[in-house]
Design a protein around this motif. Structure first.
Motif, PDB file in Angstrom:
ATOM      1  N   TRP A  13      -0.681   0.561  -5.631  1.00 35.40           N
ATOM      2  CA  TRP A  13      -0.123   1.848  -5.373  1.00 35.40           C
ATOM      3  C   TRP A  13      -0.709   2.225  -3.848  1.00 35.40           C
ATOM      4  CZ3 TRP A  13       3.520   5.244  -6.183  1.00 35.40           C
ATOM      5  CH2 TRP A  13       3.434   6.272  -5.542  1.00 35.40           C
ATOM      6  N   GLY A  14      -1.755   1.867  -3.390  1.00 33.89           N
ATOM      7  CA  GLY A  14      -2.132   2.082  -2.030  1.00 33.89           C
ATOM      8  C   GLY A  14      -1.345   1.288  -1.049  1.00 33.89           C
ATOM      9  N   ARG A  15      -0.699   0.047  -1.381  1.00 27.09           N
ATOM     10  CA  ARG A  15       0.100  -0.496  -0.424  1.00 27.09           C
ATOM     11  C   ARG A  15       1.285  -0.024  -0.365  1.00 27.09           C
ATOM     12  NH1 ARG A  15      -2.755  -5.149  -2.758  1.00 27.09           N
ATOM     13  NH2 ARG A  15      -1.099  -5.491  -4.362  1.00 27.09           N
ATOM     14  N   VAL A  16       2.211   0.338  -1.592  1.00 32.99           N
ATOM     15  CA  VAL A  16       3.434   0.891  -1.499  1.00 32.99           C
ATOM     16  C   VAL A  16       3.399   2.551  -1.185  1.00 32.99           C
ATOM     17  CG1 VAL A  16       4.299  -0.554  -3.051  1.00 32.99           C
ATOM     18  CG2 VAL A  16       3.637   1.556  -4.001  1.00 32.99           C
ATOM     19  N   SER A  17       2.421   3.373  -1.516  1.00 32.48           N
ATOM     20  CA  SER A  17       2.369   4.712  -1.048  1.00 32.48           C
ATOM     21  C   SER A  17       2.120   4.961   0.518  1.00 32.48           C
ATOM     22  CB  SER A  17       1.380   5.539  -1.950  1.00 32.48           C
ATOM     23  OG  SER A  17       0.103   5.172  -1.684  1.00 32.48           O
ATOM     24  N   ALA A  18       1.654   3.899   0.946  1.00 35.57           N
ATOM     25  CA  ALA A  18       1.624   4.152   2.429  1.00 35.57           C
ATOM     26  C   ALA A  18       2.845   4.454   3.342  1.00 35.57           C
ATOM     27  CB  ALA A  18       0.754   2.788   3.010  1.00 35.57           C
TER      28      ALA A  18
END
Length: 123
Positions: A13-18
């Motif tokens: 999620w951290g990779r795509v929500s950035a």
């Protein structure tokens, strides 16, 4: 969910929500590609609730280790979706759209472990 599963999901999620709300926008596009009739569930001439969905996803995903505390949010989401006449089988389409967009965005980072919500046992 296990600690390892939570960690795996939160890192993805951290990779795509950035990329801000563009992930959720792409999920809507994929969902409507999979099932064009779902567009009718949204009022005409109104923007899709991309920012609200993105914020809700962020809250739930970053709080996976405390799901009991999020019960009121999850129940409220269920009530609102019921009012909009969302059918249970449509959530399977949403899951498919979420997964397909995540896989596209993560590329080789979308591992079998992430796809199935668990860590691979081999290293």
């Amino acid at each position: 969910m296990t600690f390892e599963q939570i960690e795996l999901v939160q890192k993805a999620w951290g990779r795509v929500s950035a990329l801000n709300n563009s992930y959720v926008q792409e999920v809507y596009e994929e969902l409507f590609r999979l099932s064009p009739e779902l567009r009718a569930l949204f009022p005409p001439h109104q923007e899709l609730p991309v920012a609200k969905v993105s914020d809700t996803l962020n809250t739930v995903i970053t709080s996976l280790s405390q799901l009991d505390a999020l019960g009121f949010i999850i129940r409220d989401l269920g009530r609102r979706h019921k009012r909009f006449n969302v059918q249970p089988h449509q959530f399977a389409l949403l899951k498919q759209a979420l997964t397909q967009v995540l896989a596209r965005r993560l590329g080789s980072g979308f591992t079998p472990a992430l796809a199935h919500g668990r860590r691979c046992m081999t290293r």
